[in-house]
Design an enzyme around this catalytic site. Structure first.
Site, PDB file in Angstrom:
ATOM      1  N   TYR A 193      53.197  46.385  37.838  1.00  0.00           N
ATOM      2  CA  TYR A 193      52.703  45.727  39.052  1.00  0.00           C
ATOM      3  C   TYR A 193      52.818  46.702  40.217  1.00  0.00           C
ATOM      4  O   TYR A 193      53.914  47.054  40.636  1.00  0.00           O
ATOM      5  CB  TYR A 193      53.515  44.455  39.293  1.00  0.00           C
TER       6      TYR A 193
ATOM      7  N   LYS B 194      48.570  45.889  37.005  1.00  0.00           N
ATOM      8  CA  LYS B 194      47.936  45.150  38.103  1.00  0.00           C
ATOM      9  C   LYS B 194      47.999  46.005  39.355  1.00  0.00           C
ATOM     10  O   LYS B 194      49.075  46.465  39.755  1.00  0.00           O
ATOM     11  CB  LYS B 194      48.658  43.822  38.349  1.00  0.00           C
TER      12      LYS B 194
END
Length: 298
Positions: A137, A165
């Site tokens: 992330y 992400k």
């Protein structure tokens, strides 16, 4: 194929307005049902919108377990387990795996500045501590460090690193991730709701969209239009995300999102301290936004 695809909703963590701002499980269940009914492809607990940074490890595991049980296999549930401490991230990841999480989202350590080699070691140690898929992330505006595409390219070789992400908002960085993922079983997701269409055109496999807590149907239908090649409908729906994004920029994450959900009848409560209630005049802007979407409100 991994499970990091489609529209994944980083669900807000509902709090009561009591002295301890305890978690409101009843409101959590109602929000889960709303999101699933609208066709989302996954639910993600304790991302940025889930206020992982102000919740205890015990709260994170307890609420994630509750969500996993309520979802009951209808969609994958992802749990955020990243931390500044590798030891804490590993412990959280093992516990999330034990309660039935389908996959993990792991943010890079924040506050301290670490080298790329230290960053690779952190992610590798966390990923190797579990058997379920791990998504890296990247949100450099909050962590102070961008996960370089070169780092992603090396981490993509770790067996259960299956997704990344990107919430940097930088499409060049996103492209770097997509290039790094080629040849590996790694999905790239966009975390910037205003750039879902651009990311899809570049080859992103999905979107982790905070706005989908409220306008789930808009974001889901946008992704479906993109997948179907309906350019006109996709352009319309991408523009339809802007009214809520304008409101979200009026406060700290997820202050105005939670207030908008409250006004729409989902008792998710306020953001947790030190973030306070929304400022005077914000309710009117939230209500105008809800009116735009045809969402009934208090």
């Amino acid at each position: 194929m991994s499970k990091f695809q489609g529209v994944i909703v980083p669900i807000v963590t509902p709090f009561n307005r009591d002295d301890a701002q305890t978690i409101n499980y009843e409101a959590g269940e109602k929000l889960v049902e709303k999101i699933i009914a609208a066709g989302a492809d996954g639910i993600f607990t304790f991302g940025s919108n889930g206020e992982f940074f102000v919740c205890t490890p015990e709260e994170k595991i307890a609420f994630s377990k509750f969500v996993i049980e309520k979802v009951n296999g209808r969609v994958p549930v992802y749990v955020g387990t990243g931390a500044c401490s590798t030891r804490e991230a590993i412990e959280m990841s093992k516990q999330a795996e034990a309660i039935g999480a389908d996959a993990l989202s792991v943010i890079n350590p924040y506050f301290m500045g670490i080298s790329d080699d230290q960053l690779k070691n952190y992610f590798t140690m966390v990923a190797e501590s579990v058997k379920i898929p791990v998504m890296l992330y990247n949100i450099p505006k909050c962590t102070g460090k961008n996960i370089a595409p070169e780092v992603v390219a090396e981490l993509a070789k770790v067996d259960n690193v299956k997704g990344v992400k990107d919430s940097s908002g930088n499409l060049e960085n996103l492209q770097g991730y997509i290039d790094a993922a080629k040849g590996n079983d790694v999905d790239v997701l966009v975390g910037s709701d205003g750039k879902i269409s651009a990311a899809h055109a570049m080859g992103a496999a999905g979107a982790v969209a905070g706005t989908a807590n409220l306008i789930t149907d808009v974001v889901v239908n946008l992704w479906r239009a993109l997948e179907a090649g309906d350019a006109a409908e996709a352009e319309r729906l991408q523009a339809e995300i802007e009214p809520i994004r304008d409101v979200l920029h009026l406060g700290s994450t997820p202050q105005t999102l939670k207030r908008s959900l409250e006004l729409a009848g989902y008792e998710v409560g306020p953001a947790r301290f030190p973030v306070t209630e929304v400022a005077d005049g914000i309710d009117e802007k939230c209500i105008a936004m809800l009116d735009h979407y045809g969402i009934a409100h208090k």
